[in-house]
Scaffold this motif. Structure first.
Motif, PDB file in Angstrom:
ATOM      1  N   UNK A  95     -15.506  38.974  56.027  1.00  0.00           N
ATOM      2  CA  UNK A  95     -15.481  38.577  57.573  1.00  0.00           C
ATOM      3  C   UNK A  95     -16.473  38.994  58.407  1.00  0.00           C
ATOM      4  N   UNK A  96     -17.500  39.627  57.830  1.00  0.00           N
ATOM      5  CA  UNK A  96     -18.828  40.175  58.512  1.00  0.00           C
ATOM      6  C   UNK A  96     -19.900  39.306  58.227  1.00  0.00           C
ATOM      7  N   UNK A  97     -20.451  38.923  58.777  1.00  0.00           N
ATOM      8  CA  UNK A  97     -21.815  38.306  58.657  1.00  0.00           C
ATOM      9  C   UNK A  97     -22.995  39.031  59.497  1.00  0.00           C
ATOM     10  N   UNK A  98     -23.856  39.565  58.451  1.00  0.00           N
ATOM     11  CA  UNK A  98     -24.937  40.223  58.993  1.00  0.00           C
ATOM     12  C   UNK A  98     -26.205  39.189  58.942  1.00  0.00           C
ATOM     13  N   UNK A  99     -26.620  39.099  59.982  1.00  0.00           N
ATOM     14  CA  UNK A  99     -27.785  37.994  60.114  1.00  0.00           C
ATOM     15  C   UNK A  99     -29.102  38.915  60.687  1.00  0.00           C
ATOM     16  N   UNK A 100     -29.884  38.963  59.725  1.00  0.00           N
ATOM     17  CA  UNK A 100     -31.116  39.740  59.842  1.00  0.00           C
ATOM     18  C   UNK A 100     -32.567  38.759  59.326  1.00  0.00           C
ATOM     19  N   UNK A 101     -33.651  39.108  59.872  1.00  0.00           N
ATOM     20  CA  UNK A 101     -34.757  38.492  59.255  1.00  0.00           C
ATOM     21  C   UNK A 101     -34.816  38.676  57.806  1.00  0.00           C
ATOM     22  N   UNK A 102     -35.326  37.572  57.004  1.00  0.00           N
ATOM     23  CA  UNK A 102     -35.291  37.970  55.477  1.00  0.00           C
ATOM     24  C   UNK A 102     -36.323  39.251  54.928  1.00  0.00           C
ATOM     25  N   UNK A 103     -37.216  39.635  56.042  1.00  0.00           N
ATOM     26  CA  UNK A 103     -37.957  40.903  55.599  1.00  0.00           C
ATOM     27  C   UNK A 103     -37.217  42.147  55.501  1.00  0.00           C
ATOM     28  N   UNK A 104     -35.824  42.134  56.476  1.00  0.00           N
ATOM     29  CA  UNK A 104     -35.351  43.353  56.813  1.00  0.00           C
ATOM     30  C   UNK A 104     -34.075  43.474  55.827  1.00  0.00           C
ATOM     31  N   UNK A 105     -33.807  42.308  54.893  1.00  0.00           N
ATOM     32  CA  UNK A 105     -32.488  42.386  54.089  1.00  0.00           C
ATOM     33  C   UNK A 105     -32.601  43.756  53.365  1.00  0.00           C
ATOM     34  N   UNK A 106     -33.341  44.065  52.742  1.00  0.00           N
ATOM     35  CA  UNK A 106     -33.294  45.296  52.188  1.00  0.00           C
ATOM     36  C   UNK A 106     -32.876  46.545  52.968  1.00  0.00           C
ATOM     37  N   UNK A 107     -33.804  46.598  53.935  1.00  0.00           N
ATOM     38  CA  UNK A 107     -33.698  47.865  54.895  1.00  0.00           C
ATOM     39  C   UNK A 107     -32.224  47.821  55.309  1.00  0.00           C
ATOM     40  N   UNK A 108     -31.381  46.672  55.423  1.00  0.00           N
ATOM     41  CA  UNK A 108     -29.969  46.974  55.887  1.00  0.00           C
ATOM     42  C   UNK A 108     -29.033  46.989  54.912  1.00  0.00           C
ATOM     43  N   UNK A 109     -29.735  46.978  53.710  1.00  0.00           N
ATOM     44  CA  UNK A 109     -28.751  47.295  52.734  1.00  0.00           C
ATOM     45  C   UNK A 109     -28.243  45.983  52.012  1.00  0.00           C
ATOM     46  N   UNK A 110     -28.757  44.844  52.152  1.00  0.00           N
ATOM     47  CA  UNK A 110     -28.367  43.512  51.711  1.00  0.00           C
ATOM     48  C   UNK A 110     -29.284  43.286  50.433  1.00  0.00           C
ATOM     49  N   UNK A 111     -29.047  42.511  49.558  1.00  0.00           N
ATOM     50  CA  UNK A 111     -29.973  42.340  48.382  1.00  0.00           C
ATOM     51  C   UNK A 111     -31.130  41.510  49.047  1.00  0.00           C
ATOM     52  N   UNK A 112     -32.453  42.311  48.749  1.00  0.00           N
ATOM     53  CA  UNK A 112     -33.530  41.696  49.204  1.00  0.00           C
ATOM     54  C   UNK A 112     -34.107  40.371  48.472  1.00  0.00           C
ATOM     55  N   UNK A 113     -33.581  40.252  47.145  1.00  0.00           N
ATOM     56  CA  UNK A 113     -33.981  39.158  46.431  1.00  0.00           C
ATOM     57  C   UNK A 113     -33.305  37.928  46.607  1.00  0.00           C
ATOM     58  N   UNK A 114     -32.036  38.105  47.146  1.00  0.00           N
ATOM     59  CA  UNK A 114     -31.481  36.704  47.483  1.00  0.00           C
ATOM     60  C   UNK A 114     -32.038  36.071  48.756  1.00  0.00           C
ATOM     61  N   UNK A 115     -32.076  34.945  48.785  1.00  0.00           N
ATOM     62  CA  UNK A 115     -32.661  34.008  50.104  1.00  0.00           C
ATOM     63  C   UNK A 115     -31.344  34.448  51.027  1.00  0.00           C
ATOM     64  N   UNK A 116     -31.967  34.356  52.309  1.00  0.00           N
ATOM     65  CA  UNK A 116     -31.007  34.630  53.231  1.00  0.00           C
ATOM     66  C   UNK A 116     -29.962  33.392  53.661  1.00  0.00           C
ATOM     67  N   UNK A 117     -29.018  33.673  54.374  1.00  0.00           N
ATOM     68  CA  UNK A 117     -28.200  32.473  54.532  1.00  0.00           C
ATOM     69  C   UNK A 117     -28.864  31.369  55.102  1.00  0.00           C
ATOM     70  N   UNK A 118     -28.666  29.959  54.403  1.00  0.00           N
ATOM     71  CA  UNK A 118     -29.195  28.891  54.635  1.00  0.00           C
ATOM     72  C   UNK A 118     -30.733  28.835  54.698  1.00  0.00           C
ATOM     73  N   UNK A 119     -30.973  29.801  53.805  1.00  0.00           N
ATOM     74  CA  UNK A 119     -32.586  29.721  53.626  1.00  0.00           C
ATOM     75  C   UNK A 119     -33.102  29.055  52.387  1.00  0.00           C
ATOM     76  N   UNK A 120     -32.190  28.254  51.652  1.00  0.00           N
ATOM     77  CA  UNK A 120     -32.326  27.441  50.351  1.00  0.00           C
ATOM     78  C   UNK A 120     -33.407  26.470  50.713  1.00  0.00           C
ATOM     79  N   UNK A 121     -34.585  26.768  51.110  1.00  0.00           N
ATOM     80  CA  UNK A 121     -35.364  25.520  51.220  1.00  0.00           C
ATOM     81  C   UNK A 121     -36.208  25.499  50.252  1.00  0.00           C
ATOM     82  N   UNK A 122     -36.120  26.318  49.152  1.00  0.00           N
ATOM     83  CA  UNK A 122     -37.192  26.026  47.891  1.00  0.00           C
ATOM     84  C   UNK A 122     -38.366  26.780  48.332  1.00  0.00           C
TER      85      UNK A 122
END
Ligand SMILES: [Zn+2]
Length: 373
Positions: A95-122
């Motif tokens: 129920x928590x959605x963390x919305x950060x720029x792709x460049x900050x995913x690792x810094x906020x504890x999200x998996x840096x290798x996964x594409x961000x939400x809705x970022x699946x543009x190949x």
């Protein structure tokens, strides 16, 4: 003994260690006051970048989602040990959605290798990670908000930093921010509230984080293993998370205080490995302090260092030039040459007396250090 981050991750000013607001004592009062007095479903948390506004935003979300009954939490703070609290700590709460720029995913504890939400543009793996919050991330998050709650009755969208919203993504957010479906709450964190769309600001309750008092910040830094923490706290512009990042990057108090003399000596080797934005920012602090001592005032960033007064007009012109260069620091035509040119200019601004205190080893500061004079 210094406590360590729970997991390896970014070590920037908002790194994982700094993401636990419970460990940032200067935020405690504001956190309990906010939980007691909030009146809006959307909060805008602002403060200098290195005081922990992301940690604060996350602590709010964790408290809203905590499953321990409120009666057992007199100050409404997250209990820290229920299933929900653990899921927030693991960044996997449904129920928590963390919305950060792709460049900050690792810094906020999200998996840096996964594409961000809705970022699946190949996108190519080689593409530089985005510094923006993109409209697709907002659209996916709004889709999330329209689903029924996964675990709690509340859902939370946390956006950090809110100034990373571009015009299109900010506009995509507006309607949901104004009329959120169900029990959706928002927390936006920013170090630059004035750069947000007025329509975003006006839909949020503003929470301004205070600059930490020196004593608790120094005690906290000492607890993280920082030697002479008062020196790095001043160096950071009273932003404890920035001071910690400086320490983690290998810059200690003695090296910081020796820096004016090494600049004056034209010691280019001392700055090997420094990123250009970091060098410019440091020179801005040096210039700022030399201007202060030139008019008889106390220095702010380099208290305790040997600073020589200079000609105010020349130093003012230098400050203006550094400001201009800082706007292009991320895209230098040749970083090595630019670094040498900056140091040559700094040396020419007037030599400080060379002393034996300036050590011969290079000043190490490889990590991301963000603060503004
Ligand atoms: Zn809990």
């Amino acid at each position: 003994m210094a406590s360590k981050p729970d997991k390896p991750g970014g070590d920037g000013a908002e790194g994982r260690l700094g993401l636990d607001a419970a460990r940032l004592p200067w935020l405690a009062d504001t956190l309990t006051r906010t939980l007691a007095s909030q009146r809006s479903h959307a909060l805008l948390v602002s403060g200098p970048s290195g005081v922990g506004q992301m940690a604060f935003a996350l602590a709010l979300a964790k408290s809203w989602l905590c499953e321990t009954p409120l009666a057992d939490r007199p100050q409404r703070l997250a209990c820290g040990h229920c299933g929900s609290c653990h899921l927030v700590d693991e960044r996997s709460h449904p129920d928590l959605r963390l919305i950060v720029p792709e460049a900050l995913r690792g810094e906020v504890g999200l998996d840096a290798d996964e594409p961000g939400e809705g970022d699946g543009e190949g996108k190519s793996k080689k593409a530089k990670p985005s510094q923006e919050i993109k409209v697709d991330q907002i659209r996916t998050a709004i889709g999330f908000s329209e689903l029924t709650a996964g675990r709690a009755s509340t859902k939370v969208m946390l956006l950090h930093p809110a100034e990373a919203l571009n015009t299109i993504s900010a506009n995509a957010l507006l309607k949901t921010l104004e009329e959120p479906p169900g029990a959706l709450r928002f927390v936006l964190s920013t170090s630059s509230p004035q750069s947000l769309l007025p329509t975003i600001r006006s839909r949020c309750q503003a929470i301004v984080l205070p600059r930490p008092e020196a004593a608790p910040a120094i005690a906290w830094l000492a607890g993280q293993g920082v030697d002479r923490p008062e020196v790095l706290l001043a160096a950071s512009g009273e932003q404890p998370l920035v001071a910690l990042a400086m320490h983690q990057a290998g810059l200690d108090a003695a090296a910081w205080l020796a820096l004016p003399e090494r600049v004056a000596a034209g010691d280019v080797a001392a700055f090997g490995g420094w990123a250009l934005p970091q060098l410019i920012e440091t020179l801005q602090k040096l210039c700022h302090d030399r201007l202060l001592v030139s008019v008889g005032a106390a220095p702010r960033y380099f208290a305790g260092a040997r600073l020589v007064p200079g000609d105010v007009a020349r130093l003012t012109a230098w400050a203006a030039d550094l400001r201009r260069q800082s706007r292009h620091a991320d895209h230098p035509y040749n970083a090595g040459l630019a670094l040498e040119a900056l140091l040559a200019q700094a040396r020419d601004m007037g030599a400080a007396p060379r002393s034996d205190a300036a050590s011969a080893r290079p000043l190490r500061a490889g990590g991301p250090i963000h603060s503004r004079p």
